[in-house]
Design a protein around this motif. Structure first.
Motif, short mmCIF file in Angstrom:
data_model
loop_
_atom_site.label_atom_id
_atom_site.label_comp_id
_atom_site.label_asym_id
_atom_site.label_seq_id
_atom_site.Cartn_x
_atom_site.Cartn_y
_atom_site.Cartn_z
N ASP A 60 -99.90 32.24 32.76
CA ASP A 60 -99.26 32.86 33.94
C ASP A 60 -100.27 33.10 35.05
O ASP A 60 -100.26 34.14 35.71
N VAL A 84 -89.68 26.38 17.34
CA VAL A 84 -88.93 25.13 17.49
C VAL A 84 -89.60 24.34 18.60
O VAL A 84 -89.64 24.77 19.75
N PHE A 85 -90.15 23.21 18.24
CA PHE A 85 -90.93 22.46 19.24
C PHE A 85 -90.74 20.97 18.99
O PHE A 85 -90.92 20.49 17.88
N LEU A 104 -86.03 32.20 37.17
CA LEU A 104 -87.33 31.52 37.19
C LEU A 104 -87.60 30.98 38.59
O LEU A 104 -88.66 31.15 39.16
N MET A 160 -93.76 23.09 36.91
CA MET A 160 -92.77 24.05 37.39
C MET A 160 -92.31 25.01 36.30
O MET A 160 -92.51 24.75 35.11
N GLY A 161 -91.68 26.11 36.74
CA GLY A 161 -91.20 27.13 35.81
C GLY A 161 -90.30 26.52 34.74
O GLY A 161 -89.46 25.69 35.04
N GLY A 162 -90.51 26.91 33.49
CA GLY A 162 -89.63 26.51 32.41
C GLY A 162 -89.87 25.11 31.87
O GLY A 162 -89.17 24.64 30.98
N ILE A 163 -90.87 24.42 32.37
CA ILE A 163 -91.07 23.02 31.97
C ILE A 163 -91.70 22.92 30.57
O ILE A 163 -91.72 21.85 29.97
N GLY A 164 -92.23 24.05 30.09
CA GLY A 164 -92.75 24.05 28.71
C GLY A 164 -94.26 24.18 28.60
O GLY A 164 -94.85 23.83 27.58
N LEU A 202 -83.71 18.50 21.49
CA LEU A 202 -83.59 19.90 21.86
C LEU A 202 -82.12 20.30 21.99
O LEU A 202 -81.69 21.36 21.53
N PRO A 224 -87.07 21.85 29.60
CA PRO A 224 -86.50 22.46 28.39
C PRO A 224 -85.80 23.78 28.66
O PRO A 224 -84.76 24.06 28.06
N ALA A 225 -86.35 24.59 29.59
CA ALA A 225 -85.70 25.87 29.86
C ALA A 225 -84.32 25.60 30.45
O ALA A 225 -83.31 26.20 30.04
N THR A 258 -96.22 26.93 28.42
CA THR A 258 -96.70 27.90 27.44
C THR A 258 -96.48 27.36 26.02
O THR A 258 -97.39 27.40 25.19
N ALA A 259 -95.28 26.82 25.78
CA ALA A 259 -94.98 26.31 24.44
C ALA A 259 -95.96 25.20 24.06
O ALA A 259 -96.52 25.17 22.96
N MET A 315 -89.48 16.77 29.43
CA MET A 315 -89.57 16.12 28.11
C MET A 315 -88.97 14.72 28.19
O MET A 315 -88.09 14.45 29.01
N ARG A 349 -93.77 15.85 22.78
CA ARG A 349 -95.00 16.14 23.52
C ARG A 349 -96.24 15.59 22.83
O ARG A 349 -97.34 16.15 23.00
#
Ligand SMILES: Nc1ncnc2c1ncn2[C@@H]1O[C@H](COP(=O)(O)OP(=O)(O)OP(=O)(O)O)[C@@H](O)[C@H]1O
Ligand SMILES: [Mg+2]
Length: 550
Positions: free
Chosen positions: A238, A136-137, A372, A164-168, A312, A336-337, A170-171, A304, A140
């Protein structure tokens, strides 16, 4: 539907580069009494190229469930027999190791003797490692276009994606690679989550990229050689895990210093490949090497966009017409996280009512986001933590002069500047300009976390005072003000409500637990007063605010 056998025979042929396939096929037939089917041969080749079963199923146009059943019935059992391993012990990741043990891997040659013509004409290697899927994306588009431009069109050598952590991150990177991997001969994704010394990651990468290279000591030069010969895309996710905790940004953990050389050489030398480190902090080497006319670029990922963040939330069960949705997206800056976590909280505790939730901001941070941020916070140096605490107390943008004043007892001006830069690289603070002045502020999600952390830590100090009746272990109450003297009225009111009040409540409980009245406690503190008046900027004022020392 099954691909026709003709096509099957052409799939994953690059396995022949490193494996004696004919001998494996013959020996499996000898051990099991029947030849491998074309599908099984294709799967075996795919697995030897380190494709996951799900990816092989995709290529074969099978569902991954039915392919797994087929493999479990046949190929996996044959391979256990061939490798003389107990029944039902095979994990697909081990197949290469097992067959290598049995001598089916083609013997190594030195890297310089790799036959380029055969390698380049082969179908490329695609190894997703432990990359997550991003089924689910949303949105961006601009970010993807920019990164594609840098990597594919500008042919950059080193492109860091950070935020920052969870900002997306990796996705986004998964989507990016799905989009551009066809432009590369080889693609490999690795996470450094479990802190890998450089030797280990080099060995891992080169095992796939240059299986002919026979050495036990791999060097950055070996990798650079491969990057010259082939167009490779390597993603290292990471990346911040190999950087040291508790120091200013950019220093490597012991054993991981070699990554600096990796970045510098990949960024600085001539080759045709691209390395993409993904990190919560911007690696120092990238900050130094990057430039619009250079092959090193740095992409800071922000939240986002409004519309996409709404999508989302709609995917998490909101209709999109709820009151307060805009404000929610704004409050979490499109992280997003954070939005996913908060969405769940709103459903579970507020029956989906966003406005109700927004009124009760104390509940805003879910466990996942907190963890996170916890990881991120614990990595900071004391000075960095102190700055974040100050910014959380101030609750408004702070100029350099203000921060210098706040931290003058603990840091010099240049230490403060270094720490601020470090916090920016870690994407915990934002910098902007107000009038002619540069100001710093906390990301809103970070603000929540740090405020809570500050109160928790001060409450611990208050507990310690009540229990030990001494001020020996007190730090934050000395170095930070609970309520600022000169803040605008509305800020002071917020500081009193959000910081002072919970600490004061906690003091009452701590004293009760210690079996002391406030008066008795005050007497103890008064006798200590002469000792703390010189060494602490704020202690006296803070204790007075807490109703002590009156
Ligand atoms: N564009 C998007 N659309 C939908 N969901 C997204 C999007 N971007 C990220 N997410 C989701 O948000 C969550 C966090 O994203 P992700 O893991 O990519 O963050 P990250 O920046 O890599 O975090 P960390 O620093 O912890 O590695 C994941 O559940 C991910 O699936
Ligand atoms: Mg990530």
């Amino acid at each position: 539907m099954l691909a026709p056998p003709d096509d099957l025979e052409k799939l994953f042929l690059e396995a022949a580069q490193s494996w004696d396939l004919e001998r494996i096929y013959t020996d499996i037939e000898r051990v099991n009494g029947k030849p491998l089917k074309p599908t099984e041969r294709a799967c075996l080749r795919g697995l030897l190229c380190r494709y996951r079963p799900g990816q092989i199923a995709f290529k074969l146009t099978w569902t991954s469930g039915s392919l797994r059943v087929e493999l479990n019935k046949g190929l996996y059992r044959y391979l256990e027999a061939l490798a003389e391993k107990p029944l039902n012990t095979l994990r697909w990741e081990c197949i290469g190791d097992w067959l290598e043990e049995k001598g089916y891997k083609l013997s190594g040659t030195s890297l310089n003797r790799i036959d380029r013509s055969t390698l380049t004409s082969q179908q490329g290697l695609t190894d997703w490692g432990d990359a997550p899927e991003a089924p689910v994306f949303f949105g961006r588009k601009e970010e993807l276009a920019q990164l594609e431009q840098w990597i594919v069109v500008d042919r950059c050598h080193l492109v860091a994606i950070w935020g920052m952590g969870g900002i997306g991150k990796t996705a986004l990177s998964v989507k990016l690679v799905e989009q551009i991997q066809g432009k590369f001969d080889y693609f490999i994704w690795r996470s450094l989550r479990h802190v890998q010394p450089i030797q280990q990651i080099l060995a891992d990468l080169l095992k796939s990229l240059a299986p002919q290279l026979s050495t036990s000591q791999f060097e950055v030069s070996d990798l650079i050689e491969v990057l010259k010969q082939h167009r490779c895309l390597i993603v290292l996710d990471d990346f911040e895990t190999i950087l040291r905790d508790g120091e200013l940004v950019g220093l490597y953990r012991p054993g991981c210093e070699g990554y600096a050389e990796l970045l510098e050489r990949v960024g600085g030398e001539r080759h045709q490949s691209c390395l993409v480190p993904i990190s919560r902090e911007q690696p120092k080497e990238i900050a130094v090497l990057q430039g619009a006319d250079l092959p090193v670029r740095s992409f800071k990922l922000s939240g986002m966009q409004r519309q996409e963040a709404r999508q989302l939330l709609v995917a998490r069960g909101f209709t999109g017409s709820e009151n307060g949705m805009e404000q929610l997206v704004q409050q979490y800056r499109g992280n997003p996280a954070a939005l996913r976590i908060v969405g769940t909280t709103i459903h579970e505790l507020f029956n989906g009512n966003i406005s109700e939730f927004l009124k009760q901001t104390a509940l805003a941070l879910g466990d996942v986001l907190r963890s996170l941020l916890y990881q991120q916070f614990e990595r900071l140096s004391d000075l960095e933590k102190d700055i974040l605490y100050w910014l959380s107390i101030r609750r408004r943008p702070a100029s350099l002069v203000m921060l210098r004043d706040d931290t003058k007892s603990i840091a010099s001006g240049s230490e403060l500047l270094d720490a601020l830069e470090s916090l920016r690289w870690r994407s915990l603070i934002e910098k902007s300009t107000e009038g002619n002045e540069v100001v710093f502020m906390l990301e809103p999600v970070v603000m929540k976390y740090v405020s809570k952390k500050f109160i928790d830590e001060v409450c611990k100090e208050v507990d310690a005072i009540a229990q030990t009746q001494s001020l020996v272990k007190i730090r934050l109450l000395r170095s930070h003000a609970l309520v600022e003297d000169l803040a605008p009225d509305n800020t002071r009111a917020a500081q009193i409500r959000l910081i002072l009040k919970p600490v004061k409540d906690r003091l009452g409980i701590a004293l009760a637990q210690a079996g002391m009245t406030e008066e008795a406690f005050n007497e103890v503190l008064t006798t200590l007063q002469t000792r703390f008046s010189q060494d602490s900027m704020y202690l006296e004022a803070n204790l007075a605010l807490l109703g002590l020392l009156l």
